[in-house]
Design a protein around this motif. Structure first.
Motif, mmCIF file in Angstrom:
data_model
loop_
_atom_site.group_PDB
_atom_site.id
_atom_site.type_symbol
_atom_site.label_atom_id
_atom_site.label_comp_id
_atom_site.label_asym_id
_atom_site.label_seq_id
_atom_site.Cartn_x
_atom_site.Cartn_y
_atom_site.Cartn_z
ATOM 1 N N GLY A 24 18.285 58.381 -2.842
ATOM 2 C CA GLY A 24 18.577 56.985 -3.253
ATOM 3 C C GLY A 24 19.616 56.334 -2.478
ATOM 4 O O GLY A 24 20.542 57.122 -2.358
ATOM 5 N N PRO A 25 19.763 54.988 -2.163
ATOM 6 C CA PRO A 25 20.840 54.513 -1.698
ATOM 7 C C PRO A 25 22.120 54.803 -2.572
ATOM 8 O O PRO A 25 21.850 54.709 -3.741
ATOM 9 C CB PRO A 25 20.441 53.064 -1.266
ATOM 10 N N ARG A 26 23.454 54.700 -2.090
ATOM 11 C CA ARG A 26 24.475 54.732 -2.954
ATOM 12 C C ARG A 26 24.673 53.501 -3.385
ATOM 13 O O ARG A 26 24.715 52.412 -2.765
ATOM 14 C CB ARG A 26 25.802 55.226 -2.179
ATOM 15 N N VAL A 27 25.139 53.292 -4.913
ATOM 16 C CA VAL A 27 25.563 52.360 -5.757
ATOM 17 C C VAL A 27 26.370 52.513 -6.551
ATOM 18 O O VAL A 27 26.585 53.758 -7.153
ATOM 19 C CB VAL A 27 24.254 51.948 -6.442
ATOM 20 N N THR A 28 27.517 51.588 -6.730
ATOM 21 C CA THR A 28 28.682 51.761 -7.425
ATOM 22 C C THR A 28 29.042 50.366 -8.295
ATOM 23 O O THR A 28 28.285 49.442 -7.813
ATOM 24 C CB THR A 28 30.050 52.106 -7.018
ATOM 25 N N ALA A 29 30.038 50.173 -9.148
ATOM 26 C CA ALA A 29 30.522 48.999 -9.579
ATOM 27 C C ALA A 29 31.054 48.366 -8.359
ATOM 28 O O ALA A 29 31.673 49.121 -7.742
ATOM 29 C CB ALA A 29 31.344 49.309 -10.854
ATOM 30 N N CYS A 30 31.168 47.147 -8.298
ATOM 31 C CA CYS A 30 31.823 46.403 -7.317
ATOM 32 C C CYS A 30 33.340 46.444 -7.244
ATOM 33 O O CYS A 30 33.781 46.693 -6.123
ATOM 34 C CB CYS A 30 31.583 44.826 -7.529
ATOM 35 N N GLY A 61 15.932 51.938 -7.916
ATOM 36 C CA GLY A 61 15.480 51.758 -6.487
ATOM 37 C C GLY A 61 14.209 51.494 -6.146
ATOM 38 O O GLY A 61 13.333 51.006 -7.390
ATOM 39 N N PRO A 62 13.626 51.497 -5.262
ATOM 40 C CA PRO A 62 12.394 50.978 -4.698
ATOM 41 C C PRO A 62 11.232 51.707 -5.179
ATOM 42 O O PRO A 62 10.003 51.618 -4.926
ATOM 43 C CB PRO A 62 12.396 50.753 -3.134
ATOM 44 N N ALA A 94 22.774 49.101 0.748
ATOM 45 C CA ALA A 94 22.176 48.309 1.573
ATOM 46 C C ALA A 94 21.107 47.413 0.993
ATOM 47 O O ALA A 94 20.668 47.570 -0.275
ATOM 48 C CB ALA A 94 21.242 49.166 2.422
ATOM 49 N N PRO A 95 20.644 46.352 1.579
ATOM 50 C CA PRO A 95 19.646 45.426 0.959
ATOM 51 C C PRO A 95 18.252 46.197 0.555
ATOM 52 O O PRO A 95 18.178 47.179 1.438
ATOM 53 C CB PRO A 95 19.299 44.276 2.178
ATOM 54 N N GLY A 96 17.444 45.545 -0.008
ATOM 55 C CA GLY A 96 16.233 46.331 -0.273
ATOM 56 C C GLY A 96 15.733 46.103 -1.673
ATOM 57 O O GLY A 96 16.009 44.874 -2.264
#
Length: 159
Positions: A24-30, A61-62, A94-96
């Motif tokens: 999956g894409p990397r995601v964190t808190a802003c 994710g997707p 990334a967008p998605g």
């Protein structure tokens, strides 16, 4: 009533604050020091019946098979409730296509609590305010597209 019993498996595990599947894409808190430079997703949770505990916001994710699957989420934030609403910001690589599940952890035990007959004891909601009349919503009803830049999603809690 039987339809809501299907919410029993909803967010029952208490994994670490952020866990990402390997694919999956990397995601964190802003606000994270290592936040990716991609899109920002601002999530607002509304309708808490009382100011207690936290709003647990889980981003998927997707892949439909990952939605609500144990530890298959991209990121999770637990936002202490200081009002009947809460906000979280996710920094995306990334967008998605993404999906969100949220619950009001009123007693802050990091578990989605249920009554003795299996009904939800705490508020819950999904992206797109997807209905739960006949059980858990389909992934097609909760998925949404995040474009480049900033996006917003508001989710109303149901009890």
């Amino acid at each position: 009533m039987a339809a809501l019993v299907l919410l029993v498996p909803f967010l029952t595990a208490a994994p670490p604050a952020f866990a990402a599947p390997e694919d999956g894409p990397r995601v964190t808190a802003c606000a994270a020091a290592d936040a990716p430079q991609g899109p920002r997703l601002q999530v607002t949770v509304t309708g808490a019946r009382r100011v207690a505990g936290n709003a647990t916001i889980t981003l998927y994710g997707p892949r439909p098979e990952h939605f609500l699957a144990s530890r298959a989420y991209l990121a999770r934030q637990r936002i202490p409730l200081r009002a009947t609403s809460a906000e979280a910001c996710f920094a995306l690589a990334a967008p998605g296509t993404y999906a969100i599940a949220v619950y009001h952890d009123e007693n802050d035990d990091h578990d989605f609590n249920r009554t003795l007959i299996g009904m939800p004891a705490e508020g819950y909601g999904f992206s797109n305010d997807a209905p739960t009349v006949t059980g858990l919503p389909a992934f097609a009803d909760v998925r949404f597209t995040v474009p480049p830049g900033e996006s917003r999603m508001t989710i109303r809690l149901r009890y």
